[in-house]
Design a protein around this motif. Sequence first.
Motif, mmCIF file in Angstrom:
data_model
loop_
_atom_site.group_PDB
_atom_site.id
_atom_site.type_symbol
_atom_site.label_atom_id
_atom_site.label_comp_id
_atom_site.label_asym_id
_atom_site.label_seq_id
_atom_site.Cartn_x
_atom_site.Cartn_y
_atom_site.Cartn_z
ATOM 1 N N ASP A 1 -39.246 -25.717 -44.852
ATOM 2 C CA ASP A 1 -37.907 -25.795 -44.258
ATOM 3 C C ASP A 1 -36.827 -26.198 -45.264
ATOM 4 O OD1 ASP A 1 -38.343 -28.511 -44.624
ATOM 5 O OD2 ASP A 1 -38.150 -29.038 -42.513
ATOM 6 N N GLY A 2 -37.214 -26.351 -46.538
ATOM 7 C CA GLY A 2 -36.241 -26.678 -47.584
ATOM 8 C C GLY A 2 -35.792 -28.125 -47.597
ATOM 9 N N SER A 3 -36.426 -28.994 -46.804
ATOM 10 C CA SER A 3 -36.013 -30.397 -46.773
ATOM 11 C C SER A 3 -36.446 -31.112 -48.056
ATOM 12 C CB SER A 3 -36.604 -31.096 -45.541
ATOM 13 O OG SER A 3 -38.015 -31.059 -45.574
ATOM 14 N N ASN A 4 -35.829 -32.255 -48.304
ATOM 15 C CA ASN A 4 -36.168 -33.052 -49.482
ATOM 16 C C ASN A 4 -35.825 -34.514 -49.207
ATOM 17 O OD1 ASN A 4 -33.365 -33.564 -50.134
ATOM 18 N ND2 ASN A 4 -33.277 -31.445 -50.851
ATOM 19 N N GLY A 5 -36.025 -35.366 -50.191
ATOM 20 C CA GLY A 5 -35.775 -36.797 -50.028
ATOM 21 C C GLY A 5 -34.462 -37.263 -50.607
ATOM 22 N N ASP A 6 -33.520 -36.343 -50.826
ATOM 23 C CA ASP A 6 -32.251 -36.735 -51.443
ATOM 24 C C ASP A 6 -31.546 -37.846 -50.671
ATOM 25 O OD1 ASP A 6 -32.820 -34.800 -53.318
ATOM 26 O OD2 ASP A 6 -31.156 -33.470 -52.779
ATOM 27 N N VAL A 7 -31.628 -37.804 -49.346
ATOM 28 C CA VAL A 7 -31.043 -38.849 -48.507
ATOM 29 C C VAL A 7 -32.144 -39.626 -47.794
ATOM 30 C CG1 VAL A 7 -29.519 -39.345 -46.553
ATOM 31 C CG2 VAL A 7 -28.908 -37.556 -48.180
ATOM 32 N N ALA A 8 -33.208 -38.950 -47.400
ATOM 33 C CA ALA A 8 -34.333 -39.553 -46.661
ATOM 34 C C ALA A 8 -33.791 -40.326 -45.456
ATOM 35 C CB ALA A 8 -35.183 -40.406 -47.581
ATOM 36 N N VAL A 9 -34.247 -41.552 -45.244
ATOM 37 C CA VAL A 9 -33.684 -42.366 -44.160
ATOM 38 C C VAL A 9 -32.655 -43.351 -44.698
ATOM 39 C CG1 VAL A 9 -35.672 -42.097 -42.640
ATOM 40 C CG2 VAL A 9 -35.568 -44.048 -44.184
ATOM 41 N N ASP A 10 -32.277 -43.173 -45.951
ATOM 42 C CA ASP A 10 -31.193 -43.926 -46.593
ATOM 43 C C ASP A 10 -31.443 -45.427 -46.667
ATOM 44 O OD1 ASP A 10 -28.804 -44.004 -48.005
ATOM 45 O OD2 ASP A 10 -27.586 -44.275 -46.203
ATOM 46 N N GLN A 11 -32.697 -45.806 -46.917
ATOM 47 C CA GLN A 11 -33.003 -47.233 -47.029
ATOM 48 C C GLN A 11 -32.249 -47.884 -48.188
ATOM 49 O OE1 GLN A 11 -36.933 -48.687 -48.259
ATOM 50 N NE2 GLN A 11 -36.885 -49.992 -46.445
ATOM 51 N N TYR A 12 -31.902 -47.126 -49.185
ATOM 52 C CA TYR A 12 -31.155 -47.672 -50.326
ATOM 53 C C TYR A 12 -29.895 -48.394 -49.843
ATOM 54 C CZ TYR A 12 -28.992 -47.845 -54.983
ATOM 55 O OH TYR A 12 -28.425 -48.250 -56.165
ATOM 56 N N HIS A 13 -29.252 -47.847 -48.819
ATOM 57 C CA HIS A 13 -28.047 -48.456 -48.272
ATOM 58 C C HIS A 13 -28.306 -49.264 -47.001
ATOM 59 C CE1 HIS A 13 -26.447 -44.936 -50.559
ATOM 60 N NE2 HIS A 13 -25.736 -45.920 -51.067
ATOM 61 N N ARG A 14 -29.400 -48.977 -46.310
ATOM 62 C CA ARG A 14 -29.622 -49.566 -44.991
ATOM 63 C C ARG A 14 -30.783 -50.562 -44.958
ATOM 64 N NH1 ARG A 14 -28.996 -44.970 -40.548
ATOM 65 N NH2 ARG A 14 -29.149 -46.876 -39.357
ATOM 66 N N TYR A 15 -31.259 -51.030 -46.111
ATOM 67 C CA TYR A 15 -32.446 -51.887 -46.122
ATOM 68 C C TYR A 15 -32.305 -53.147 -45.271
ATOM 69 C CZ TYR A 15 -30.201 -54.793 -49.662
ATOM 70 O OH TYR A 15 -29.339 -55.614 -50.318
ATOM 71 N N PRO A 16 -31.119 -53.772 -45.163
ATOM 72 C CA PRO A 16 -31.072 -54.962 -44.287
ATOM 73 C C PRO A 16 -31.413 -54.614 -42.830
ATOM 74 C CG PRO A 16 -29.180 -54.945 -45.759
ATOM 75 C CD PRO A 16 -29.841 -53.598 -45.875
ATOM 76 N N GLU A 17 -30.923 -53.484 -42.352
ATOM 77 C CA GLU A 17 -31.243 -53.045 -40.989
ATOM 78 C C GLU A 17 -32.739 -52.740 -40.863
ATOM 79 O OE1 GLU A 17 -28.541 -49.824 -39.561
ATOM 80 O OE2 GLU A 17 -27.571 -50.224 -41.496
ATOM 81 N N ASP A 18 -33.287 -52.060 -41.862
ATOM 82 C CA ASP A 18 -34.707 -51.697 -41.825
ATOM 83 C C ASP A 18 -35.593 -52.934 -41.771
ATOM 84 O OD1 ASP A 18 -33.924 -49.050 -41.960
ATOM 85 O OD2 ASP A 18 -34.272 -48.888 -44.112
ATOM 86 N N VAL A 19 -35.288 -53.910 -42.604
ATOM 87 C CA VAL A 19 -36.082 -55.142 -42.637
ATOM 88 C C VAL A 19 -35.923 -55.900 -41.319
ATOM 89 C CG1 VAL A 19 -36.312 -57.388 -43.769
ATOM 90 C CG2 VAL A 19 -36.076 -55.310 -45.143
ATOM 91 N N ASP A 20 -34.732 -55.883 -40.746
ATOM 92 C CA ASP A 20 -34.506 -56.526 -39.459
ATOM 93 C C ASP A 20 -35.375 -55.884 -38.372
ATOM 94 O OD1 ASP A 20 -33.048 -58.375 -37.706
ATOM 95 O OD2 ASP A 20 -32.068 -56.563 -36.917
ATOM 96 N N ILE A 21 -35.455 -54.569 -38.371
ATOM 97 C CA ILE A 21 -36.292 -53.862 -37.390
ATOM 98 C C ILE A 21 -37.768 -54.230 -37.579
ATOM 99 C CG2 ILE A 21 -37.151 -51.583 -36.702
ATOM 100 C CD1 ILE A 21 -34.277 -50.535 -37.318
#
Length: 120
Positions: free
Chosen positions: A58-78
């Motif tokens: 489908d041509g997808s890639n990890g260029d943005v992924a789930v954007d943990q680089y910017h959203r890690y505080p939210e991810d860790v909170d979850i």
Amino acid sequence: MAKAMSVEYGSVSRSDFPPDFVFGVATSAYQVEGASEEGNRGPSIWDAFSNTQGKICDGSNGDVAVDQYHRYPEDVDIISKLGFGAYRFSIFIFPDGLGTKVNDEGIAYYNDLFLTKDLN
């Protein structure tokens, strides 16, 4: 013609495990971080592979992924709110992809992730 198998599973709960059992989650840097053009990040072998025409259906890639680089505080909170006691993750700190240089911006990102209050 193959015959379909049916398997029934019972329910499992935390009480089925020893009290000191630690449940955790795991991620891979490429799968979650994104930010492929930020923080002095160099390309990985997965960047090269997934950005090659025809390698991913489908041509997808990890260029943005789930954007943990910017959203890690939210991810860790979850992770914390869900009650997990461990988080295993891979790191990518070599901008040349070979390990001959260390990415100081990458080190700063992982330090921030390590020091997130919900991980401690």
